[in-house]
Design a protein around this motif. Sequence first.
Motif: not given
Length: 468
Positions: A325-340
């Motif tokens: 619960a103390s890390l709930e602010d780490k929920h990801a809202v978007d993601a992208v793979a780097t080009e390498d």
Amino acid sequence: MYTPPTTSTRGRVRLNVGGRVFETTAATLAAAGRDTMLGAMVDASWNSGVHDDPAPAEYFIDRDPSCFAVLLDLLRTGDLHVPPGLPEATLYREALYYGLLDRVRSARLGGFDPDRLRLASSVHGRSPGDGVAIRAAPDGGCCVSHGGASGVVRVYNWMLQERRPVYYPSHAPVNDAAYLDASTLLLAARERPGRRDDDGGVSSFSALTGETRHRFRVAHDRQPRSFTATALAFDGGCDVFASCKGRINEYGVAVWDCNTGEQTGFFYEPPGCALGEADRLQWLDGTNTLMVATMFPRTDSSFVSLLDFRDKSVVWSWSDVGTPASLEDKHAVDAVATEDGRSVCLVNQYDDLGFLDLRKNAASSGGVRWRSRSKLATMSGGKTKTKKAACGEETCYPKLAAHGGRLFASTGDAISVFSGPDHVMTSTLRCSNGGAICDFSIGGDRLFALHGEENVFDVWETPPPPII
């Protein structure tokens, strides 16, 4: 391929354009290419007809002389200089007549330098509903999806003139869009309750006329089924991918042949892996895998997986299920793979960037490496409330993109640019007064930023180098 002119066409050429006389060399005109009007005029095969008539002493062209002067200078120097007072739309029309539009477009947009981008224009939409997604076309144009009941997608050419809009069949609301090429637009639409079995799904359209080209269907027991498609992607060949959520068991990712529209496979959703409601799909050339990201708040937790369609396996996965619960602010809202293809960049609703190493097992490597020094630049800070809807207040969460070895991240009314292996912020784009950015896209040497409140999008370009 251009063939150099013969000796008889290497001399000077006089052209009378709209009453104004220009004198240039045949080599300059031939540089336009044989498939252009000016190149054809001095091409030996064009001039040596059955009558073997000599080339005229002067060519007369009944067109705008001011525009021709700009185009002739472009052929001579390679640079595009538009004098004040000459409407660009008029220049583009004349360039199209001479077959020089591609050359003008290339000189006009130039290269894409993220640290030198400038706000070139803002375009106000005409649809009554707010835009929800924007996609850049390969030729410098774009499209804007309006997610309301109309299912309309507004299409703009590279001159930012609106073309005929695209309406999804049965006006199903559009969730995602992608350009297969400059003339083909792919749309993913939402199934509506109580509709017939061909509602929602994926279709391709002509970006020029809006006409439907293919319906990409998902079959169950050999019968086409209605389904909701949420995210789109395509590989370097002819495969089109879409995340699918159907009425029976069509949960997963479908793949079709983009040339025929025929379904060629389906990756069914395994336990504990949310594929059917994915927010983002991205093809990774280096590993021949498909990244599937389902983000908070669409689901209670965030999921990122790599799928190998050759043996229908999940070769890598990560989730923040069970996050304290103390890390709930780490929920990801978007993601992208780097080009390498070595890592996946994440962003949470508090504007932190984090990275997942695709070369290691996500669980054993400790998961996300959050980098506080990669904090996004924002005037408003954190997630931004943008507009009210019937279901309550909507939120513009940060968005990500990878382009040219850089990372781009939007938050509030700004877009941050990160460079180098340590992803150091090198520039910040402050957008117009259209409100918070709900989506952005890069392509055709432009960056497009869509604002959620005012139904307006900004166009960012790299200015040409200074004249020395």
